[in-house]
Motif scaffolding. Structure first.
Motif, PDB file in Angstrom:
ATOM      1  N   GLU A  59      43.511  30.674  44.531  1.00  0.00           N
ATOM      2  CA  GLU A  59      43.269  32.066  44.155  1.00  0.00           C
ATOM      3  C   GLU A  59      44.508  32.681  43.508  1.00  0.00           C
ATOM      4  OE1 GLU A  59      40.206  34.046  47.284  1.00  0.00           O
ATOM      5  OE2 GLU A  59      42.136  33.380  48.129  1.00  0.00           O
ATOM      6  N   ALA A  60      45.673  32.393  44.060  1.00  0.00           N
ATOM      7  CA  ALA A  60      46.917  32.937  43.523  1.00  0.00           C
ATOM      8  C   ALA A  60      47.156  32.428  42.101  1.00  0.00           C
ATOM      9  CB  ALA A  60      48.093  32.558  44.416  1.00  0.00           C
ATOM     10  N   LYS A  61      46.919  31.162  41.884  1.00  0.00           N
ATOM     11  CA  LYS A  61      47.108  30.566  40.555  1.00  0.00           C
ATOM     12  C   LYS A  61      46.120  31.172  39.556  1.00  0.00           C
ATOM     13  CE  LYS A  61      47.792  26.125  38.353  1.00  0.00           C
ATOM     14  NZ  LYS A  61      47.796  24.670  38.532  1.00  0.00           N
ATOM     15  N   ALA A  62      44.863  31.319  39.954  1.00  0.00           N
ATOM     16  CA  ALA A  62      43.839  31.873  39.071  1.00  0.00           C
ATOM     17  C   ALA A  62      44.125  33.333  38.732  1.00  0.00           C
ATOM     18  CB  ALA A  62      42.463  31.738  39.707  1.00  0.00           C
ATOM     19  N   SER A  63      44.568  34.115  39.706  1.00  0.00           N
ATOM     20  CA  SER A  63      44.804  35.551  39.448  1.00  0.00           C
ATOM     21  C   SER A  63      46.039  35.761  38.583  1.00  0.00           C
ATOM     22  CB  SER A  63      44.927  36.321  40.752  1.00  0.00           C
ATOM     23  OG  SER A  63      46.138  36.023  41.402  1.00  0.00           O
ATOM     24  N   SER A  64      46.998  34.850  38.619  1.00  0.00           N
ATOM     25  CA  SER A  64      48.196  35.014  37.790  1.00  0.00           C
ATOM     26  C   SER A  64      47.907  34.759  36.323  1.00  0.00           C
ATOM     27  CB  SER A  64      49.307  34.084  38.274  1.00  0.00           C
ATOM     28  OG  SER A  64      48.981  32.745  37.984  1.00  0.00           O
ATOM     29  N   LYS A  65      46.795  34.118  36.013  1.00  0.00           N
ATOM     30  CA  LYS A  65      46.433  33.826  34.626  1.00  0.00           C
ATOM     31  C   LYS A  65      45.500  34.877  34.030  1.00  0.00           C
ATOM     32  CE  LYS A  65      46.913  28.867  35.168  1.00  0.00           C
ATOM     33  NZ  LYS A  65      46.249  27.572  35.119  1.00  0.00           N
ATOM     34  N   LYS A  66      45.004  35.808  34.855  1.00  0.00           N
ATOM     35  CA  LYS A  66      44.071  36.815  34.354  1.00  0.00           C
ATOM     36  C   LYS A  66      44.822  37.839  33.497  1.00  0.00           C
ATOM     37  CE  LYS A  66      40.670  36.743  38.033  1.00  0.00           C
ATOM     38  NZ  LYS A  66      40.054  37.483  39.123  1.00  0.00           N
TER      39      LYS A  66
END
Length: 122
Positions: free
Chosen positions: A113-120
């Motif tokens: 989740e942390a990795k995905a949200s940092s790319k948004k």
């Protein structure tokens, strides 16, 4: 009396198991360990704690200035540990002065989740 003791021990065991599960679900962090932040939207902020932990903070009310600011403050209430929304206030500087936003909810993000949200994009 013989039957009361096993029932009491079973109840205590269930209670301690439930308490341990609740504590594991509710991760805490120290205010001083926050290294950075990312505004997800006007009422959601991710804070980085240490090298790999990311916590998502939901604000009670939207902050129109949080998506462009270069820094925020995080104030903890009742000590240095933040374990729930009521423990924290996000402080955001803006053109009209410093604004304070009570946090309503906190949750630790999984590494995915942390990795995905940092790319948004914001």
């Amino acid at each position: 009396m013989r039957f009361l003791l096993p029932a009491l021990l079973a109840a205590l065991a269930m209670s301690s198991t439930a308490h341990a599960a609740d504590a594991a679900k509710r991760s805490c962090f120290r205010n001083a360990d926050v290294d950075g932040f990312q505004a997800i939207d006007s009422d959601t902020v991710n804070v980085t704690v240490g090298v790999r932990d990311v916590y998502q903070l939901k604000l009670f009310s939207p902050s129109p200035d949080i998506d462009w600011t270069q820094r925020i403050g995080l104030e903890s209430r009742g000590g240095s540990w933040i374990c729930s929304g009521l423990d924290a206030v996000v402080i955001v500087p803006g053109p009209m002065g410093v604004q304070r936003y009570q946090v309503s909810d906190i949750r630790k993000l999984s590494p995915e989740e942390a990795k995905a949200s940092s790319k948004k994009p914001r």
